[in-house]
Design a protein around this motif. Structure first.
Motif, PDB file in Angstrom:
ATOM      1  N   ARG A   5       0.697  -1.178  -0.024  1.00  0.00           N
ATOM      2  CA  ARG A   5       0.062  -0.054   0.044  1.00  0.00           C
ATOM      3  C   ARG A   5       0.865   1.428  -0.043  1.00  0.00           C
ATOM      4  N   LEU A   6       1.895   1.062   0.674  1.00  0.00           N
ATOM      5  CA  LEU A   6       2.767   2.411   0.705  1.00  0.00           C
ATOM      6  C   LEU A   6       3.491   2.778  -0.583  1.00  0.00           C
ATOM      7  N   GLU A   7       3.790   1.657  -1.320  1.00  0.00           N
ATOM      8  CA  GLU A   7       4.489   1.676  -2.549  1.00  0.00           C
ATOM      9  C   GLU A   7       3.383   2.098  -3.382  1.00  0.00           C
ATOM     10  N   LEU A   8       2.153   1.744  -3.342  1.00  0.00           N
ATOM     11  CA  LEU A   8       0.986   2.393  -4.130  1.00  0.00           C
ATOM     12  C   LEU A   8       0.668   3.729  -4.066  1.00  0.00           C
ATOM     13  N   ALA A   9       0.904   4.047  -2.861  1.00  0.00           N
ATOM     14  CA  ALA A   9       0.811   5.620  -2.509  1.00  0.00           C
ATOM     15  C   ALA A   9       2.011   6.478  -3.225  1.00  0.00           C
ATOM     16  N   THR A  10       3.077   5.913  -2.982  1.00  0.00           N
ATOM     17  CA  THR A  10       4.408   6.620  -3.585  1.00  0.00           C
ATOM     18  C   THR A  10       3.962   6.610  -5.058  1.00  0.00           C
ATOM     19  N   VAL A  11       3.830   5.484  -5.823  1.00  0.00           N
ATOM     20  CA  VAL A  11       3.508   5.762  -7.395  1.00  0.00           C
ATOM     21  C   VAL A  11       2.462   6.739  -7.601  1.00  0.00           C
ATOM     22  N   GLU A  16       1.046  11.982  -9.689  1.00  0.00           N
ATOM     23  CA  GLU A  16       0.300  13.216  -9.665  1.00  0.00           C
ATOM     24  C   GLU A  16       1.447  14.299  -9.722  1.00  0.00           C
ATOM     25  N   THR A  17       2.569  14.258  -9.357  1.00  0.00           N
ATOM     26  CA  THR A  17       3.679  15.313  -9.318  1.00  0.00           C
ATOM     27  C   THR A  17       4.036  15.500 -10.853  1.00  0.00           C
ATOM     28  N   PRO A  84      -8.900  14.157 -10.086  1.00  0.00           N
ATOM     29  CA  PRO A  84      -8.861  12.978  -9.511  1.00  0.00           C
ATOM     30  C   PRO A  84      -8.308  13.253  -8.031  1.00  0.00           C
ATOM     31  N   LYS A  85      -9.075  12.783  -6.961  1.00  0.00           N
ATOM     32  CA  LYS A  85      -8.379  13.338  -5.553  1.00  0.00           C
ATOM     33  C   LYS A  85      -7.052  12.193  -5.412  1.00  0.00           C
ATOM     34  N   ILE A  86      -6.123  13.020  -4.660  1.00  0.00           N
ATOM     35  CA  ILE A  86      -4.994  12.425  -4.568  1.00  0.00           C
ATOM     36  C   ILE A  86      -4.979  11.360  -3.450  1.00  0.00           C
ATOM     37  N   SER A  92      -8.593   3.614  -1.223  1.00  0.00           N
ATOM     38  CA  SER A  92      -9.773   2.481  -1.748  1.00  0.00           C
ATOM     39  C   SER A  92      -9.288   1.268  -1.428  1.00  0.00           C
ATOM     40  N   GLU A  93      -7.870   0.951  -1.753  1.00  0.00           N
ATOM     41  CA  GLU A  93      -7.133  -0.397  -1.353  1.00  0.00           C
ATOM     42  C   GLU A  93      -7.103  -0.515   0.112  1.00  0.00           C
ATOM     43  N   LEU A  94      -6.683   0.457   0.767  1.00  0.00           N
ATOM     44  CA  LEU A  94      -6.695   0.354   2.413  1.00  0.00           C
ATOM     45  C   LEU A  94      -7.799   0.052   2.936  1.00  0.00           C
TER      46      LEU A  94
END
Length: 112
Positions: A5-11, A16-17, A84-86, A92-94
């Motif tokens: 999940r943290l890797e997904l957040a990083t991606v 977004e950046t 899209p929301k950041i 949603s996965e969490l």
């Protein structure tokens, strides 16, 4: 599971950046081109009407550019609100993970 999940957040943050940077870069290039076109158009119109209607032409151009700026501002605000929301996929996965954990805990309690 948390690492995934943290890797997904990083991606998602990286995407977004990059998306924001590309929007910013294209906006700058577009604004430069538009400013040059507008500047040259205004100069041409003012020179063409200098002897007859210079005040009316200048007032008309000021009003037209002011309205254009307002409409562009509203368009940008509308587009910004639709983005899209950041971290939406990560959240949603969490949420799914939490539901699965609750389901596992409930099934463990019923089997004991």
């Amino acid at each position: 599971m948390l690492q995934t999940r943290l890797e997904l957040a990083t991606v998602e943050l990286e995407e977004e950046t990059l998306r924001f940077f590309s929007y910013f870069l294209f906006a700058l290039v577009g604004m430069f081109c538009l400013c040059m076109a507008i500047l040259l158009s205004v100069l041409l119109i003012v020179v063409a009407f200098w002897d007859t209607y210079r005040i009316a032409v200048l007032v008309s151009l000021i009003v037209a550019f002011g309205l254009g700026a307002i409409l562009i501002g509203f368009g940008i605000r509308k587009s910004y609100r639709k983005r899209p929301k950041i971290l939406s996929h990560t959240l949603s996965e969490l949420g799914k993970d939490v539901e699965r954990l609750h389901a596992v805990q409930n099934s463990d309690r019923t089997t004991q």
